[in-house]
Design a protein around this motif. Structure first.
Motif, PDB file in Angstrom:
ATOM      1  N   UNK A  62       0.861  -1.180   0.000  1.00 53.23           N
ATOM      2  CA  UNK A  62       0.000   0.000   0.000  1.00 53.23           C
ATOM      3  C   UNK A  62       0.895   1.226   0.000  1.00 53.23           C
ATOM      4  N   UNK A  63       0.973   1.883  -1.157  1.00 55.01           N
ATOM      5  CA  UNK A  63       1.856   3.050  -1.240  1.00 55.01           C
ATOM      6  C   UNK A  63       1.262   4.218  -2.014  1.00 55.01           C
ATOM      7  N   UNK A  75       1.317   8.281   3.496  1.00 53.78           N
ATOM      8  CA  UNK A  75       2.264   8.898   4.433  1.00 53.78           C
ATOM      9  C   UNK A  75       3.205   7.841   4.981  1.00 53.78           C
ATOM     10  N   UNK A  76       2.664   6.665   5.270  1.00 57.76           N
ATOM     11  CA  UNK A  76       3.450   5.531   5.753  1.00 57.76           C
ATOM     12  C   UNK A  76       3.107   4.325   4.877  1.00 57.76           C
ATOM     13  N   UNK A  77       3.922   4.045   3.849  1.00 62.31           N
ATOM     14  CA  UNK A  77       3.637   2.885   2.995  1.00 62.31           C
ATOM     15  C   UNK A  77       3.638   1.591   3.814  1.00 62.31           C
ATOM     16  N   UNK A  78       2.795   0.644   3.398  1.00 59.80           N
ATOM     17  CA  UNK A  78       2.663  -0.625   4.108  1.00 59.80           C
ATOM     18  C   UNK A  78       3.014  -1.781   3.179  1.00 59.80           C
ATOM     19  N   UNK A  79       3.756  -2.762   3.708  1.00 58.70           N
ATOM     20  CA  UNK A  79       4.166  -3.922   2.927  1.00 58.70           C
ATOM     21  C   UNK A  79       4.538  -5.043   3.888  1.00 58.70           C
ATOM     22  N   UNK A  80       4.598  -6.267   3.360  1.00 58.16           N
ATOM     23  CA  UNK A  80       5.050  -7.389   4.179  1.00 58.16           C
ATOM     24  C   UNK A  80       6.569  -7.527   4.126  1.00 58.16           C
ATOM     25  N   UNK A  81       7.245  -6.602   3.466  1.00 57.03           N
ATOM     26  CA  UNK A  81       8.698  -6.654   3.327  1.00 57.03           C
ATOM     27  C   UNK A  81       9.145  -7.289   2.027  1.00 57.03           C
ATOM     28  N   UNK A 116      -5.243   4.298   6.318  1.00 57.74           N
ATOM     29  CA  UNK A 116      -4.022   4.764   5.663  1.00 57.74           C
ATOM     30  C   UNK A 116      -4.243   6.207   5.246  1.00 57.74           C
ATOM     31  N   UNK A 117      -3.332   7.080   5.654  1.00 59.73           N
ATOM     32  CA  UNK A 117      -3.413   8.499   5.276  1.00 59.73           C
ATOM     33  C   UNK A 117      -2.587   8.722   4.013  1.00 59.73           C
ATOM     34  N   UNK A 118      -3.157   9.488   3.102  1.00 57.75           N
ATOM     35  CA  UNK A 118      -2.506   9.798   1.834  1.00 57.75           C
ATOM     36  C   UNK A 118      -2.353  11.300   1.665  1.00 57.75           C
ATOM     37  N   UNK A 119      -1.283  11.698   0.983  1.00 56.02           N
ATOM     38  CA  UNK A 119      -1.023  13.100   0.622  1.00 56.02           C
ATOM     39  C   UNK A 119      -0.889  13.197  -0.885  1.00 56.02           C
ATOM     40  N   UNK A 120      -1.452  14.248  -1.452  1.00 52.71           N
ATOM     41  CA  UNK A 120      -1.373  14.452  -2.897  1.00 52.71           C
ATOM     42  C   UNK A 120       0.068  14.724  -3.319  1.00 52.71           C
ATOM     43  N   UNK A 127       1.648   7.098 -11.574  1.00 57.35           N
ATOM     44  CA  UNK A 127       2.136   6.488 -10.345  1.00 57.35           C
ATOM     45  C   UNK A 127       3.653   6.486 -10.345  1.00 57.35           C
ATOM     46  N   UNK A 128       4.263   6.521  -9.167  1.00 56.94           N
ATOM     47  CA  UNK A 128       5.722   6.427  -9.052  1.00 56.94           C
ATOM     48  C   UNK A 128       6.209   5.031  -9.436  1.00 56.94           C
ATOM     49  N   UNK A 129       5.460   4.011  -9.014  1.00 50.67           N
ATOM     50  CA  UNK A 129       5.849   2.612  -9.251  1.00 50.67           C
ATOM     51  C   UNK A 129       4.696   1.891  -9.932  1.00 50.67           C
ATOM     52  N   UNK A 130       5.013   1.181 -10.985  1.00 49.53           N
ATOM     53  CA  UNK A 130       4.017   0.361 -11.660  1.00 49.53           C
ATOM     54  C   UNK A 130       4.259  -1.089 -11.231  1.00 49.53           C
TER      55      UNK A 130
END
Length: 132
Positions: A62-63, A75-81, A116-120, A127-130
């Motif tokens: 989640x990014x 604001x804080x990306x989420x991943x399982x690593x 999850x909080x997002x900022x524009x 997107x930054x990452x596809x």
């Protein structure tokens, strides 16, 4: 009486012609008047906040999110690593709600209790990452 009828008929005819060929107005989703268990109330300090149903793409973590034509980043990306969503998140999408608190701030929430909080990203056009 005849002048009044003629005037009313002229006004009605003018309205009909103005609407001919016009695109229908489409209602935009908004925060319900009475909050339910499935929605978060709008922040009273921000009267323009609106909540919409949202499917958050989670496949590679989640990014980022796109809302209308604006690209947002978490604001804080989420991943399982390993580039996947953390435990407890659906994959490839998590259904929930996105509350647009302002043109630059949004918050995703769902019935599982995720937030999850997002900022524009000003000026972003993609997107930054596809994710593949």
């Amino acid at each position: 009486m005849i002048i009044t009828l003629a005037l009313v008929a002229g006004v009605l005819t003018g309205c009909a012609k103005a609407d001919e060929g016009a695109e229908p107005v489409r209602a935009k989703p908004s925060v319900p008047a009475t909050p339910s268990a499935r929605t978060q109330p709008a922040d009273p300090a921000t009267p323009s906040a609106r909540t919409i149903p949202f499917e958050l793409y989670t496949h590679c973590g989640i990014s980022e999110a796109r809302i209308d034509s604006t690209y947002f980043e978490a604001e804080t990306p989420l991943s399982d690593g390993s580039g996947n969503p953390p435990d407890g998140w659906d994959n490839p999408y998590q259904r929930g709600r996105m509350t647009l608190k302002s043109p630059t701030e949004a918050v995703f929430t769902d019935d599982a209790g995720h937030e999850v909080k997002f900022r524009a990203r000003p000026g972003a056009t993609s997107f930054k990452h596809i994710c593949a």
